[in-house]
Design an enzyme around this catalytic site. Structure first.
Site, PDB file in Angstrom:
ATOM      1  N   PHE A   1      35.473 -20.654-125.142  1.00 46.55           N
ATOM      2  CA  PHE A   1      35.133 -21.899-124.451  1.00 46.55           C
ATOM      3  C   PHE A   1      34.311 -21.655-123.192  1.00 46.55           C
ATOM      4  O   PHE A   1      34.515 -22.294-122.181  1.00 46.55           O
ATOM      5  CB  PHE A   1      36.405 -22.718-124.128  1.00 46.55           C
ATOM      6  CG  PHE A   1      36.839 -23.543-125.299  1.00 46.55           C
ATOM      7  CD1 PHE A   1      36.518 -24.897-125.377  1.00 46.55           C
ATOM      8  CD2 PHE A   1      37.515 -22.961-126.349  1.00 46.55           C
ATOM      9  CE1 PHE A   1      36.872 -25.641-126.481  1.00 46.55           C
ATOM     10  CE2 PHE A   1      37.877 -23.688-127.462  1.00 46.55           C
ATOM     11  CZ  PHE A   1      37.558 -25.035-127.528  1.00 46.55           C
TER      12      PHE A   1
ATOM     13  N   TYR B   1      30.820 -21.348-123.581  1.00 51.35           N
ATOM     14  CA  TYR B   1      29.436 -21.522-124.026  1.00 51.35           C
ATOM     15  C   TYR B   1      28.812 -22.753-123.386  1.00 51.35           C
ATOM     16  O   TYR B   1      29.342 -23.862-123.507  1.00 51.35           O
ATOM     17  CB  TYR B   1      29.368 -21.630-125.551  1.00 51.35           C
ATOM     18  CG  TYR B   1      29.630 -20.305-126.215  1.00 51.35           C
ATOM     19  CD1 TYR B   1      28.572 -19.447-126.535  1.00 51.35           C
ATOM     20  CD2 TYR B   1      30.928 -19.880-126.474  1.00 51.35           C
ATOM     21  CE1 TYR B   1      28.813 -18.201-127.111  1.00 51.35           C
ATOM     22  CE2 TYR B   1      31.178 -18.634-127.053  1.00 51.35           C
ATOM     23  CZ  TYR B   1      30.112 -17.801-127.364  1.00 51.35           C
ATOM     24  OH  TYR B   1      30.348 -16.574-127.917  1.00 51.35           O
TER      25      TYR B   1
ATOM     26  N   CYS C   1      38.182 -36.374-128.771  1.00 50.89           N
ATOM     27  CA  CYS C   1      39.324 -35.918-127.963  1.00 50.89           C
ATOM     28  C   CYS C   1      38.979 -35.618-126.508  1.00 50.89           C
ATOM     29  O   CYS C   1      39.474 -36.299-125.603  1.00 50.89           O
ATOM     30  CB  CYS C   1      39.954 -34.698-128.616  1.00 50.89           C
ATOM     31  SG  CYS C   1      40.742 -35.114-130.176  1.00 50.89           S
TER      32      CYS C   1
HETATM   33  N1  LIG Z   1      40.663 -35.592-134.269  1.00 51.30           N
HETATM   34  C1  LIG Z   1      41.158 -34.518-133.660  1.00 51.30           C
HETATM   35  O1  LIG Z   1      40.581 -33.441-133.675  1.00 51.30           O
HETATM   36  C2  LIG Z   1      42.483 -34.612-132.936  1.00 51.30           C
HETATM   37  C3  LIG Z   1      43.142 -33.432-132.567  1.00 51.30           C
HETATM   38  C4  LIG Z   1      44.371 -33.528-131.908  1.00 51.30           C
HETATM   39  C5  LIG Z   1      44.895 -34.768-131.599  1.00 51.30           C
HETATM   40  N2  LIG Z   1      44.221 -35.899-131.932  1.00 51.30           N
HETATM   41  C6  LIG Z   1      44.821 -37.192-131.606  1.00 51.30           C
HETATM   42  O2  LIG Z   1      45.456 -37.683-132.786  1.00 51.30           O
HETATM   43  C7  LIG Z   1      45.326 -39.109-132.867  1.00 51.30           C
HETATM   44  C8  LIG Z   1      44.617 -39.486-134.158  1.00 51.30           C
HETATM   45  O3  LIG Z   1      43.331 -38.934-134.136  1.00 51.30           O
HETATM   46  P1  LIG Z   1      42.378 -38.982-135.417  1.00 51.30           P
HETATM   47  O4  LIG Z   1      41.121 -38.301-135.042  1.00 51.30           O
HETATM   48  O5  LIG Z   1      43.141 -38.534-136.604  1.00 51.30           O
HETATM   49  O6  LIG Z   1      42.147 -40.564-135.522  1.00 51.30           O
HETATM   50  P2  LIG Z   1      41.307 -41.379-136.607  1.00 51.30           P
HETATM   51  O7  LIG Z   1      40.687 -42.491-135.862  1.00 51.30           O
HETATM   52  O8  LIG Z   1      40.463 -40.445-137.403  1.00 51.30           O
HETATM   53  O9  LIG Z   1      42.425 -41.949-137.599  1.00 51.30           O
HETATM   54  C9  LIG Z   1      43.400 -42.864-137.220  1.00 51.30           C
HETATM   55  C10 LIG Z   1      43.847 -43.607-138.477  1.00 51.30           C
HETATM   56  O10 LIG Z   1      45.002 -44.392-138.151  1.00 51.30           O
HETATM   57  C11 LIG Z   1      44.929 -45.618-138.895  1.00 51.30           C
HETATM   58  N3  LIG Z   1      45.838 -46.595-138.303  1.00 51.30           N
HETATM   59  C12 LIG Z   1      45.651 -47.365-137.190  1.00 51.30           C
HETATM   60  N4  LIG Z   1      46.749 -48.136-136.971  1.00 51.30           N
HETATM   61  C13 LIG Z   1      47.652 -47.838-137.952  1.00 51.30           C
HETATM   62  C14 LIG Z   1      48.972 -48.294-138.253  1.00 51.30           C
HETATM   63  N5  LIG Z   1      49.590 -49.179-137.487  1.00 51.30           N
HETATM   64  N6  LIG Z   1      49.590 -47.790-139.340  1.00 51.30           N
HETATM   65  C15 LIG Z   1      48.971 -46.860-140.118  1.00 51.30           C
HETATM   66  N7  LIG Z   1      47.728 -46.398-139.874  1.00 51.30           N
HETATM   67  C16 LIG Z   1      47.075 -46.887-138.802  1.00 51.30           C
HETATM   68  C17 LIG Z   1      43.458 -45.969-138.830  1.00 51.30           C
HETATM   69  O11 LIG Z   1      43.107 -46.910-139.831  1.00 51.30           O
HETATM   70  C18 LIG Z   1      42.803 -44.587-139.003  1.00 51.30           C
HETATM   71  O12 LIG Z   1      42.546 -44.316-140.368  1.00 51.30           O
HETATM   72  C19 LIG Z   1      44.580 -39.520-131.604  1.00 51.30           C
HETATM   73  O13 LIG Z   1      45.530 -39.845-130.611  1.00 51.30           O
HETATM   74  C20 LIG Z   1      43.833 -38.267-131.206  1.00 51.30           C
HETATM   75  O14 LIG Z   1      43.579 -38.194-129.829  1.00 51.30           O
HETATM   76  C21 LIG Z   1      43.034 -35.841-132.613  1.00 51.30           C
END
Ligand SMILES: NC(=O)c1ccc[n+]([C@@H]2O[C@H](COP(=O)([O-])OP(=O)(O)OC[C@H]3O[C@@H](n4cnc5c(N)ncnc54)[C@H](O)[C@@H]3O)[C@@H](O)[C@H]2O)c1
Length: 463
Positions: free
Chosen positions: A278, A280, A289
């Site tokens: 990290f 770069y 995120c």
């Molecule tokens: N994307 C990453 O790399 C990552 C890594 C670590 C943590 N996170 C955290 O994890 C969480 C999810 O991130 P993501 O990237 O997977 O989100 P995303 O937006 O890709 O997916 C979220 C999903 O949840 C669904 N959803 C919303 N309300 C709902 C409900 N009441 N019941 C069922 N499904 C529902 C949405 O339709 C969507 O498909 C966030 O808080 C994010 O900060 C993400």
């Protein structure tokens, strides 16, 4: 709060295809995952692959239909294979509602989005909605694990929601997710650590059982209180974001005074107290995120009367870097942007993902379009998402050389592997004007000046 009367294990051995990876002493756990995004789907497929019995639900009907057909709704290397195997084995199902069998789940995971609100705080309304769904259907004592990244205090608030009207005891735990898009499955299967933020020993016991198949090589579980667990996730992301912003600021200084950020990175990163990761310099961090987590942490700290100066600065430095990179690229067009053709290689916020949320390519492409340039984009996975998400009038190309044909400037914004060693002589003949802007510093080792290109990187010596 409910008293725990019984935590009778739901023994699934004997049901179709649920035994894989488990033996009689560690029976499969019945799990429901709410949310089928990058985090929820990887967790659902990962736990199912580890032998647990999983239902993954989402409120997005079209997405669930895709999943039922075995299609992954986003690009994540290796996920489709693992998901298909779990579906075939009868360990993974999808739905828009929690099915009758999973109303007796032992563990519910909330993995819904927590996007930023206008004031920078995290919108946790989807987490609360998911908690209400669980409260309404749960028929057996269970742990409700929050995998979404949520501000400190959210677990307490969710505990209050599920305590109000649930028919069975529900224990809320914070289990933040540290996976990275692009290597999500590997990160999930072999995490550096698994944080269990719990308020009681029973929740810890259930979760330890659940994670047992992912801990065969070494113990990785860290148990702590829920608030510390919630804050740990933000602290980790803010620390990584700060490292990137620190190097990005130094890259601007390098450009101003003639030093080379690669040399600085190697010099600093070889110190074992610092480490090489990290460090770069580039176009600024993006994705779903870091930007939102930095601003949500800063917001919560301000609200608590303890502003985090370093975190605030990491966010500001990132904004400045995005502007710097945009303007540095534009400067190669010599002030005449209208009518120029600009090829942008890579629009995903990083390689190995199709995620374009907060992508650093956006400020550049938006400026180019506004100033009247013709923009050609190439990205092996994210081009459609980019067009769908931002609606900008760009032309998409499957082939990177076709995108660069007739260009007055080629900008590389995402470090996809196939873009790291292009055929420069071919590019030289295809481009109208041989300007290269390398926002990821992936071409610094080529002597591009000698091949007739004008080359600029970020914090590196230009040619
Ligand atoms: N994307 C990453 O790399 C990552 C890594 C670590 C943590 N996170 C955290 O994890 C969480 C999810 O991130 P993501 O990237 O997977 O989100 P995303 O937006 O890709 O997916 C979220 C999903 O949840 C669904 N959803 C919303 N309300 C709902 C409900 N009441 N019941 C069922 N499904 C529902 C949405 O339709 C969507 O498909 C966030 O808080 C994010 O900060 C993400």
């Amino acid at each position: 709060m409910h008293e725990l009367v019984s935590w009778g294990r739901v023994r699934l051995l004997g049901e179709a295809g649920v035994q894989a990876g488990n033996d009689a002493t560690t029976p499969a756990v019945k799990i429901t995952v709410l949310g089928s995004g990058y985090v929820g789907l990887v967790a659902a497929a990962g736990f199912a692959d580890a032998g647990h019995q999983v239902q993954c639900i989402d409120i997005d009907v079209a997405r669930v239909e895709k999943l039922r057909r075995g299609e992954v709704p986003f690009f994540e290397p290796g996920l489709r294979e693992v998901m298909s195997r779990a579906i075939r084995g009868g360990r993974l199902t999808f739905g828009t509602e929690i099915n009758a069998g999973h109303r007796a789940s032992e563990v519910y995971f909330i993995a819904v989005g927590t996007p930023p609100l206008a004031d920078g705080s995290a919108d946790v309304s989807a987490v609360y909605a998911a908690a209400k769904t669980i409260r309404e259907v749960a028929e057996a004592p269970a742990v409700v694990g929050i995998k979404s990244t949520v501000p400190v205090g959210t677990c307490d608030a969710v505990q209050a929601i599920v305590d109000e009207g649930a028919r069975v005891p529900l224990r809320v735990a914070s289990i933040p997710e540290f996976l990275k898009e692009g290597t999500a499955l590997a990160d999930f299967m072999k995490p550096d650590r698994i944080i269990l933020g719990v308020a009681d020993g029973e929740a810890e016991r259930v979760l330890r059982d659940l994670y047992r198949p992912l801990q065969l090589s070494s113990e990785r579980i860290l148990v702590m209180d829920r608030c510390s667990s919630e804050l740990s996730k933000y602290a980790a992301n803010a620390m990584l974001a700060s490292r990137i912003s620190f190097m990005n600021e130094l890259s601007r200084l390098c450009d101003a005074i003639g030093a080379d950020i690669h040399a600085i990175r190697r010099a600093v990163g070889s110190d074992r107290r610092i480490g090489p990761q990290f460090l770069y310099a580039g176009p600024g961090f993006g994705g779903s995120c870091f930007p939102k987590d930095v601003s949500a942490l800063a917001y919560q700290a301000r609200q608590a009367g303890v502003p985090l100066e370093v975190v605030e600065a990491a966010g500001r430095a990132n904004e400045a870097q995005r502007v710097y990179v945009r303007d540095r690229a534009l400067s190669m067009l010599g002030g005449e942007v209208a009518g120029k053709v600009v090829a942008v290689w890579g629009v995903a916020f990083k390689a190995e993902t199709d995620d374009v949320r907060e992508t650093p390519a956006l400020p550049l492409i938006r400026a180019l379009v506004e100033k009247g340039a013709e923009v050609h984009i190439h990205d092996p996975e994210a081009a459609d998402n980019f067009v769908r998400s931002y609606g900008l009038p760009v032309r998409c190309f499957e082939n990177e050389y076709e995108a660069a044909t007739g260009a007055d400037l080629l900008v590389v914004m995402t470090e996809w592997r196939h873009l790291r060693n292009p055929d420069f002589p071919r590019l030289r003949t295809l481009m109208r004007t041989p300007n290269l802007f390398d926002a990821r510093n992936i071409w610094t080792t080529f002597e591009l000046g000698k091949s007739g290109f004008r080359y600029l990187g970020v914090g590196t010596r230009s040619t």
